[in-house]
Design a protein around this motif. Structure first.
Motif, PDB file in Angstrom:
ATOM      1  N   LEU A  28      23.049  -0.274  -1.075  1.00  0.00           N
ATOM      2  CA  LEU A  28      21.584   0.268  -1.251  1.00  0.00           C
ATOM      3  C   LEU A  28      20.483  -0.359  -1.921  1.00  0.00           C
ATOM      4  CD1 LEU A  28      22.584   4.014  -2.445  1.00  0.00           C
ATOM      5  CD2 LEU A  28      22.143   3.303  -0.131  1.00  0.00           C
ATOM      6  N   ARG A  29      20.780  -1.138  -2.863  1.00  0.00           N
ATOM      7  CA  ARG A  29      19.959  -2.267  -3.539  1.00  0.00           C
ATOM      8  C   ARG A  29      19.364  -3.274  -2.285  1.00  0.00           C
ATOM      9  NH1 ARG A  29      23.145  -1.853  -8.189  1.00  0.00           N
ATOM     10  NH2 ARG A  29      24.523  -3.395  -7.441  1.00  0.00           N
ATOM     11  N   ALA A  30      20.431  -3.726  -1.498  1.00  0.00           N
ATOM     12  CA  ALA A  30      19.966  -4.784  -0.654  1.00  0.00           C
ATOM     13  C   ALA A  30      19.013  -3.910   0.571  1.00  0.00           C
ATOM     14  CB  ALA A  30      21.275  -5.336   0.162  1.00  0.00           C
ATOM     15  N   GLU A  31      19.512  -2.872   1.108  1.00  0.00           N
ATOM     16  CA  GLU A  31      18.683  -2.072   1.994  1.00  0.00           C
ATOM     17  C   GLU A  31      17.133  -1.798   1.571  1.00  0.00           C
ATOM     18  OE1 GLU A  31      19.068  -2.098   5.004  1.00  0.00           O
ATOM     19  OE2 GLU A  31      21.345  -2.163   5.216  1.00  0.00           O
ATOM     20  N   THR A  32      17.174  -1.263   0.154  1.00  0.00           N
ATOM     21  CA  THR A  32      15.988  -0.835  -0.498  1.00  0.00           C
ATOM     22  C   THR A  32      14.913  -2.105  -0.455  1.00  0.00           C
ATOM     23  OG1 THR A  32      17.109   0.795  -1.816  1.00  0.00           O
ATOM     24  CG2 THR A  32      14.819   0.240  -2.380  1.00  0.00           C
ATOM     25  N   VAL A  33      15.425  -3.330  -0.936  1.00  0.00           N
ATOM     26  CA  VAL A  33      14.619  -4.401  -0.811  1.00  0.00           C
ATOM     27  C   VAL A  33      14.350  -4.653   0.620  1.00  0.00           C
ATOM     28  CG1 VAL A  33      14.449  -6.822  -1.104  1.00  0.00           C
ATOM     29  CG2 VAL A  33      15.492  -5.143  -2.739  1.00  0.00           C
ATOM     30  N   GLY A  34      15.128  -4.645   1.534  1.00  0.00           N
ATOM     31  CA  GLY A  34      14.527  -4.795   2.941  1.00  0.00           C
ATOM     32  C   GLY A  34      13.587  -3.945   3.510  1.00  0.00           C
ATOM     33  N   GLY A  35      13.917  -2.510   3.183  1.00  0.00           N
ATOM     34  CA  GLY A  35      12.917  -1.583   3.247  1.00  0.00           C
ATOM     35  C   GLY A  35      11.432  -1.945   3.085  1.00  0.00           C
ATOM     36  N   ALA A  36      11.319  -2.460   1.735  1.00  0.00           N
ATOM     37  CA  ALA A  36       9.974  -2.969   1.216  1.00  0.00           C
ATOM     38  C   ALA A  36       9.625  -4.104   2.167  1.00  0.00           C
ATOM     39  CB  ALA A  36      10.020  -3.256  -0.287  1.00  0.00           C
ATOM     40  N   LEU A  37      10.200  -5.036   2.505  1.00  0.00           N
ATOM     41  CA  LEU A  37       9.845  -5.939   3.349  1.00  0.00           C
ATOM     42  C   LEU A  37       9.559  -5.529   4.946  1.00  0.00           C
ATOM     43  CD1 LEU A  37      12.376  -8.803   2.282  1.00  0.00           C
ATOM     44  CD2 LEU A  37      10.035  -8.757   1.674  1.00  0.00           C
ATOM     45  N   LEU A  38      10.263  -4.622   5.124  1.00  0.00           N
ATOM     46  CA  LEU A  38       9.896  -4.028   6.697  1.00  0.00           C
ATOM     47  C   LEU A  38       8.472  -3.458   6.485  1.00  0.00           C
ATOM     48  CD1 LEU A  38      10.784  -2.821   9.593  1.00  0.00           C
ATOM     49  CD2 LEU A  38      12.151  -0.937   8.038  1.00  0.00           C
ATOM     50  N   LEU A  39       8.503  -2.635   5.487  1.00  0.00           N
ATOM     51  CA  LEU A  39       7.175  -1.943   5.312  1.00  0.00           C
ATOM     52  C   LEU A  39       6.044  -2.822   5.340  1.00  0.00           C
ATOM     53  CD1 LEU A  39       5.620   0.669   4.991  1.00  0.00           C
ATOM     54  CD2 LEU A  39       6.004   0.505   2.821  1.00  0.00           C
ATOM     55  N   GLY A  40       6.164  -3.966   4.531  1.00  0.00           N
ATOM     56  CA  GLY A  40       5.233  -4.798   4.431  1.00  0.00           C
ATOM     57  C   GLY A  40       4.942  -5.572   5.968  1.00  0.00           C
ATOM     58  N   ALA A  41       5.785  -5.991   6.612  1.00  0.00           N
ATOM     59  CA  ALA A  41       5.713  -6.509   7.898  1.00  0.00           C
ATOM     60  C   ALA A  41       5.154  -5.609   8.960  1.00  0.00           C
ATOM     61  CB  ALA A  41       6.831  -6.916   8.434  1.00  0.00           C
ATOM     62  N   ALA A  42       5.334  -4.402   8.905  1.00  0.00           N
ATOM     63  CA  ALA A  42       4.803  -3.308   9.819  1.00  0.00           C
ATOM     64  C   ALA A  42       3.216  -3.149   9.495  1.00  0.00           C
ATOM     65  CB  ALA A  42       5.467  -2.052   9.584  1.00  0.00           C
ATOM     66  N   VAL A  43       2.773  -3.152   8.243  1.00  0.00           N
ATOM     67  CA  VAL A  43       1.598  -3.006   7.934  1.00  0.00           C
ATOM     68  C   VAL A  43       0.727  -4.267   8.206  1.00  0.00           C
ATOM     69  CG1 VAL A  43      -0.153  -2.725   5.636  1.00  0.00           C
ATOM     70  CG2 VAL A  43       1.976  -1.162   5.928  1.00  0.00           C
ATOM     71  N   LEU A  44       1.370  -5.238   7.931  1.00  0.00           N
ATOM     72  CA  LEU A  44       0.626  -6.410   8.273  1.00  0.00           C
ATOM     73  C   LEU A  44       0.339  -6.571   9.869  1.00  0.00           C
ATOM     74  CD1 LEU A  44      -0.316  -9.435   7.587  1.00  0.00           C
ATOM     75  CD2 LEU A  44       1.899 -10.369   7.945  1.00  0.00           C
ATOM     76  N   LEU A  46       0.168  -3.927  12.061  1.00  0.00           N
ATOM     77  CA  LEU A  46      -0.947  -3.106  12.212  1.00  0.00           C
ATOM     78  C   LEU A  46      -2.301  -3.614  12.131  1.00  0.00           C
ATOM     79  CD1 LEU A  46      -0.503  -0.282  13.748  1.00  0.00           C
ATOM     80  CD2 LEU A  46      -0.502   0.764  11.381  1.00  0.00           C
ATOM     81  N   LEU A  47      -2.360  -4.141  10.654  1.00  0.00           N
ATOM     82  CA  LEU A  47      -3.667  -4.451  10.479  1.00  0.00           C
ATOM     83  C   LEU A  47      -4.194  -5.619  11.326  1.00  0.00           C
ATOM     84  CD1 LEU A  47      -3.343  -4.331   6.349  1.00  0.00           C
ATOM     85  CD2 LEU A  47      -4.649  -2.710   7.771  1.00  0.00           C
ATOM     86  N   TRP A  48      -3.304  -6.720  11.555  1.00  0.00           N
ATOM     87  CA  TRP A  48      -3.745  -7.569  12.403  1.00  0.00           C
ATOM     88  C   TRP A  48      -3.987  -7.432  13.905  1.00  0.00           C
ATOM     89  CZ3 TRP A  48      -0.346 -12.780  12.702  1.00  0.00           C
ATOM     90  CH2 TRP A  48      -1.027 -13.966  13.461  1.00  0.00           C
ATOM     91  N   ALA A  49      -3.287  -6.446  14.300  1.00  0.00           N
ATOM     92  CA  ALA A  49      -3.435  -5.914  15.793  1.00  0.00           C
ATOM     93  C   ALA A  49      -4.758  -5.196  15.896  1.00  0.00           C
ATOM     94  CB  ALA A  49      -2.111  -5.189  16.309  1.00  0.00           C
ATOM     95  N   ASN A  50      -5.304  -4.643  14.757  1.00  0.00           N
ATOM     96  CA  ASN A  50      -6.552  -3.849  14.916  1.00  0.00           C
ATOM     97  C   ASN A  50      -7.658  -4.685  14.140  1.00  0.00           C
ATOM     98  OD1 ASN A  50      -5.882  -0.815  15.940  1.00  0.00           O
ATOM     99  ND2 ASN A  50      -3.868  -1.637  14.721  1.00  0.00           N
ATOM    100  N   SER A  51      -7.523  -6.074  14.000  1.00  0.00           N
ATOM    101  CA  SER A  51      -8.492  -6.461  13.636  1.00  0.00           C
ATOM    102  C   SER A  51      -9.257  -7.413  14.398  1.00  0.00           C
ATOM    103  CB  SER A  51      -7.906  -7.561  12.387  1.00  0.00           C
ATOM    104  OG  SER A  51      -7.172  -8.840  13.075  1.00  0.00           O
ATOM    105  N   PRO A  52     -10.552  -8.244  14.092  1.00  0.00           N
ATOM    106  CA  PRO A  52     -10.971  -8.890  15.151  1.00  0.00           C
ATOM    107  C   PRO A  52     -10.283 -10.086  15.573  1.00  0.00           C
ATOM    108  CG  PRO A  52     -12.662  -8.440  13.136  1.00  0.00           C
ATOM    109  CD  PRO A  52     -11.105  -8.145  12.859  1.00  0.00           C
ATOM    110  N   TRP A  53      -9.255 -10.148  14.822  1.00  0.00           N
ATOM    111  CA  TRP A  53      -8.470 -11.358  15.345  1.00  0.00           C
ATOM    112  C   TRP A  53      -7.161 -10.919  16.141  1.00  0.00           C
ATOM    113  CZ3 TRP A  53      -9.982 -10.719  10.368  1.00  0.00           C
ATOM    114  CH2 TRP A  53     -11.106 -11.321   9.878  1.00  0.00           C
ATOM    115  N   SER A  54      -7.126  -9.732  16.655  1.00  0.00           N
ATOM    116  CA  SER A  54      -5.920  -9.126  17.396  1.00  0.00           C
ATOM    117  C   SER A  54      -5.434  -9.976  18.584  1.00  0.00           C
ATOM    118  CB  SER A  54      -6.401  -7.879  17.854  1.00  0.00           C
ATOM    119  OG  SER A  54      -7.698  -7.762  18.823  1.00  0.00           O
TER     120      SER A  54
END
Length: 435
Positions: A28-44, A46-54
């Motif tokens: 659970l500890r490993a998956e929780t850290v991985g989930g935080a990285l997953l969320l960060g990658a997804a947000v990055l 999404l922001l990049w794909a909707n930016s002027p540099w898409s």
């Protein structure tokens, strides 16, 4: 007879053995850290794909590398989906086999509940999606399996934030449900999303698979022997038309769980899991999320048109309502027919919160969406937005429900911590540890 003592009530969410509880806590500890990285990658993404540099994001996703002669000249996005996710499913295969061979779920009485919950949590969303898209055309029905998956890393990351004091039994239930969910999802991918099947490479894949199985059964751990065989099996399965992640699951199933009599240290499955889980949770899944989540919310007719598409609606309703109804309903049916109780200090609000949390379908849902509609197609973009919206709503509703119960469980957790003896084993596990 009056002299026969009554049979103790069986708890659906009873405590696991102490060694199993410690192992699950590490996962659970490993998956929780991985989930935080997953969320960060997804947000990055999404922001990049909707930016002027898409355009730079799309160009990066379409960079092609790999040998053309072996049909492995894939884009970076394809390498993430076909290659890196094979690591994720390899770890899932290891975990699933370990659960049913040496874990507490080798007991059918313990296994029936998470299996039933996983099946219910996949069947109801699929039925809801099919009902919403039954009268549409253009291949919308091919996405029936998109809302059936649960993303364990993402769900556990949310759980760590909003429900950090939930009982370990509930967390283990969510983990096991997601592992069974992954197995069912990979079966769906292999059976329903294999468009063309090449029998020769598929038969040839049996050779490296067989050699890999022979070596690991003899407890060989040498990476320079096993890794080339695993890569060859992956490449041949990929060439056969079956999605290459299936090779990861098959390789995981071949690894023995129980160590030989008299052997020291962990078994081979536990050894591989310890080595590969950080790579899966910390690199493979976040990289896939980065290339899969970058969808333009303003594209394909605008956000309004996207949210009116039956594909999007079916995925959102399937994830939010279908998962909750399926998991909660299946758990209730098991409790009803086995005459069991939930467990001490647990209520149906706890199960509802986990059922809503199971609606966070991200990694495997995005993969199935690509297979169903074709990467980059309009329906694939709508499916990705539906997955993001449905996962967000599920996480939000789960947060509301679980926060209500969190203070109560926090008080119970503090009492349990004070009961731990000098040996580090909580008193509630003492009887099991001595037996």
């Amino acid at each position: 007879m009056s002299g026969v003592p009554p049979r103790p009530a069986r708890h659906l969410f009873g405590r696991r053995s102490w060694p199993e509880a410690r192992r699950i806590a590490e996962i659970l500890r490993a998956e929780t850290v991985g989930g935080a990285l997953l969320l960060g990658a997804a947000v990055l993404a999404l922001l990049w794909a909707n930016s002027p540099w898409s355009e730079a994001y799309r160009t990066l996703s379409e960079v092609t590398i790999g040998p053309h002669a072996l049909h492995l000249d894939l884009t970076l996005a394809q390498w993430a989906a076909d290659g890196l996710l094979a690591i994720f499913f390899f770890v899932a295969g290891l975990e699933l086999k370990r659960e049913f061979v040496a874990g507490d779920l080798r007991d059918p009485r313990r296994a029936v509940m998470p299996i039933a919950a996983a099946v219910g949590g996949m069947a109801v969303p699929a039925l809801i999606y099919t009902a919403i898209n039954a009268t549409t055309d253009g291949g919308a029905l091919s996405g029936w399996a998109v809302p059936t998956a649960t993303d364990i890393a993402f769900a556990l990351a949310v759980l760590a934030v909003v429900g950090s004091h939930l009982p370990a039994a509930l967390r283990t239930f969510l983990l096991t449900l997601a592992v069974v969910d992954d197995l069912l999802a990979i079966l769906i991918i292999a059976v329903f999303y294999t468009s063309s099947l090449q029998l020769l490479p598929l038969a040839a894949a049996l050779v490296p698979l067989g050699l890999f199985g022979f070596l690991v059964q003899r407890r060989v751990r040498s990476w320079w022997l096993l890794l080339p065989l695993a890569a060859a099996a992956w490449a041949l399965v990929h060439a056969s038309g079956v999605h290459a992640t299936v090779a990861g699951v098959l390789l995981g199933f071949l690894v023995p769980v129980v160590r030989r009599a008299g052997g020291d240290g962990p078994g081979l499955a536990e050894h591989f899991e310890h080595r590969w889980r950080p790579l899966s949770a910390g690199v493979a899944v976040p990289a896939f999320a980065f290339f899969a989540a970058g969808v333009s919310v303003a594209g394909a007719g605008g956000l309004g048109a996207t949210m009116r598409d039956p594909v999007t609606i079916g995925i959102v309703v399937g994830l939010v309502a279908g998962k909750a109804v399926g998991v909660l309903g299946a758990t209730w049916l098991v409790q009803r027919f086995t005459r069991s109780t939930l467990g001490d200090q647990l209520g149906w609000w706890d199960v509802l919160g986990l059922s809503l949390l199971a609606g966070i379908g991200f990694t495997v849902s995005l993969l199935i969406g690509e297979l169903a509609f074709g990467a980059g197609s309009v329906k694939d973009e709508h499916a990705r937005i539906g997955i993001l919206a449905g996962s967000f709503l599920s996480a939000l509703l789960a947060t509301v429900v679980l926060r209500v119960r969190n203070r109560h469980h926090r008080r119970l957790h503090e009492i349990e911590e004070r009961d731990a003896d000098a040996d580090g084993v909580p008193d509630v596990y003492q009887g099991e540890s001595r037996s």
